[in-house]
Design an enzyme around this catalytic site. Structure first.
Site, PDB file in Angstrom:
ATOM      1  N   HIS A  76       0.844  -1.221   0.000  1.00 51.86           N
ATOM      2  CA  HIS A  76       0.000   0.000   0.000  1.00 51.86           C
ATOM      3  C   HIS A  76       0.870   1.259   0.000  1.00 51.86           C
ATOM      4  CE1 HIS A  76      -3.262  -2.777   1.254  1.00 51.86           C
ATOM      5  NE2 HIS A  76      -2.306  -3.309   1.992  1.00 51.86           N
ATOM      6  N   SER A 116      12.686  22.075 -16.212  1.00 54.66           N
ATOM      7  CA  SER A 116      11.483  22.856 -16.450  1.00 54.66           C
ATOM      8  C   SER A 116      11.849  24.125 -17.199  1.00 54.66           C
ATOM      9  CB  SER A 116      10.850  23.200 -15.102  1.00 54.66           C
ATOM     10  OG  SER A 116      10.056  24.358 -15.208  1.00 54.66           O
TER      11      SER A 116
END
Ligand code: ARG
Length: 493
Positions: free
Chosen positions: A158, A279
């Site tokens: 999980h 970026s």
């Protein structure tokens, strides 16, 4: 515009360029053009051997075909005024050796068996490349594992810290998944490499052809015997694409791990700059784009599979032109999977693992609590569920120590005082130690260094076997091709 020799007799009526482009398979046929020349050569040799065409015609056809083989297929053959490359090459041959010879090439066959044969030839080559790339990925994973048998890291369920494991164990989990992907492709290959040639349109032919002869010279392992099935089926491509989609799902999972591991709050891995982008506005950014694109390619490959499956769904027997639309999906799926695997090899082998960070995280989140529960079961003969509840309750209190364990037992109504029964803090600490917990897990396939070393030996043996298999298949194909070309050259001289 060139003449499409196939249409001459039956059809008239002008087709616009747009129509022809819509109907032509030419762009995707680039994939199978070389295979088509081999199929033509094998077919001509067979026709001559069976005395269906005479020696002289065979010589003329083979001379022209060998030139295509040696020099490459000229661009004219790919003109999309032809329905496909089969028509294009036939037209070139008729031009080169005249209708009286060239017009005999297509005796006893159809484009239906021809295209199915070409697809299988190209697909088996691509399959072997795919298998070789997979083998390489597995080798890289094994190499990382070998260097990290003792590298503790947190294992997750999980995506929460669950129990400690090692980087080696984690890498070998992926290796096993890719090993099964390899097996699936190996099995698919066996069904791909069967010859449909001789099926003609679907009902074979009245000529005394020899299907085994062409199958052998084209490197096939056998025949797709039923001639209607031979031209109608594309299940061999469907199963390959399904296998690739499963393989890509595994690729996407390792990419996802690498993406998470390369975040600054996890920081288990640094990917080589070459596999990252920055970026346009945020000057500090380093983004794991290659892994992201690969994760997305999983969708493209699954799309190729569903596109192909939906093309054959509900098609009546036998050949239908719809099948032409299926073929580009094969090459798209193959290409995306192959390029992904090749990048994955380099991305993994150039990655730097921050083993100190991994160790640091390995014991966090009470990840060794299971071991403490197990040790209480063994030392005090209490049921596992009782121990599990006691340790769980102690975790709820924020610490695992003698005091919280005793309080937890009392709260849960368990008549036991660990302090009185001689449990010491030193013992608790020993049991909670990450390396202790890993070393205990030595069942086959477990993370203990002992178990991982045994697994590694097995994995390496399997890698050797798989590598031999690829080499044998490649050698068989290359020998068949050499024999085919040698036989054609022998006949023309
Ligand atoms: N271009 C066709 C394909 O890819 C080849 C077979 C054409 N057969 C036909 N009957 N028109 O399927």
């Amino acid at each position: 515009m060139r003449t499409d020799v196939i249409r001459l007799g039956r059809l008239s009526g002008e087709r616009t360029v747009k129509m022809m482009q819509f109907l032509s398979s030419m762009r995707a046929d680039r994939w199978i053009a070389d295979a088509d020349v081999l199929v033509d050569i094998a077919h001509v040799l067979m026709l001559e051997k069976q005395k269906i065409i005479n020696r002289d015609t065979a010589k003329q056809l083979l001379t022209a075909l060998l030139e295509l083989h040696d020099e490459g297929i000229p661009d004219e053959a790919f003109d999309d005024s032809f329905e496909d490359v089969h028509a294009g090459i036939e037209a070139l041959l008729v031009e080169a050796v005249g209708m009286d010879n060239g017009g005999r090439l297509h005796i006893g066959r159809s484009r239906n068996d021809e295209v199915a044969t070409c697809i299988r030839i190209k697909l088996r080559d691509e399959l072997l490349k795919q298998m070789a790339a997979l083998l390489k990925v597995r080798e890289v994973l094994v190499a990382i594992a070998e260097q990290n048998i003792e590298t503790a890291m947190p294992g997750f369920t999980h995506l929460q810290h669950a129990q400690p494991t090692t980087l080696a164990h984690h890498m070998l989990a992926y290796e096993q998944a890719f090993s099964r992907d390899f097996d699936r492709l190996r099995e698919a290959y066996a069904r791909v490499n069967q010859s449909p040639l001789g099926a003609a349109a679907f009902a074979s032919t009245g000529y005394p052809i020899n299907r085994e002869f062409t199958a052998r010279f084209l490197g096939f392992d056998g025949l797709v015997t039923n001639t209607m099935d031979a031209v109608a089926t594309r299940d061999f491509a469907l199963e390959t694409l399904a296998d690739l989609a499963i393989l890509m799902a595994n690729v996407s999972r390792i990419c996802e791990d690498l993406i998470i591991w390369s975040t600054s709050f996890v920081h288990f891995v640094t990917l080589d700059d070459a596999f990252c982008s920055t970026s346009s506005i945020m000057p500090q950014k380093k983004n794991p784009d290659t892994a992201e694109i690969m994760r997305a390619k999983t969708g493209s490959v699954l799309g190729a599979y569903t596109g192909a499956l939906l093309t054959v769904k509900g098609l009546p027997m036998s050949y239908n032109r719809d099948l032409q639309e299926l073929t580009p999906n094969i090459w798209r799926g193959m290409r995306d999977a192959k390029e992904s695997l090749r990048l994955l090899i380099d991305m993994l082998s150039s990655a730097t693992f921050d083993t100190a960070r991994m160790r640091e995280e390995a014991g966090k989140g009470f990840s060794t609590a299971t071991e403490l529960a197990d040790s209480l079961v063994q030392a005090y003969d209490i049921p596992f569920r009782t121990a599990h509840n006691i340790v769980g309750r102690a975790v709820q209190k924020g610490y695992l120590n003698l005091e919280t364990l005793d309080t937890a037992a009392k709260e849960l109504g368990v008549e036991i005082s660990f302090t009185e029964k001689g449990l010491s803090q030193a013992k608790i600490n020993e049991v909670l130690d990450v390396n202790y917990s890993i070393a205990l897990r030595k069942a086959p396939g477990g993370p203990a260094p002992l178990a991982v070393k045994i697994a590694l030996e097995e994995n390496k043996k399997q890698l050797d076997t798989d590598s031999v298999l690829i080499d044998e298949r490649l050698a068989k194909l290359s020998k068949a091709k050499d024999d085919l070309i040698a036989e054609a050259r022998r006949l023309v001289t």
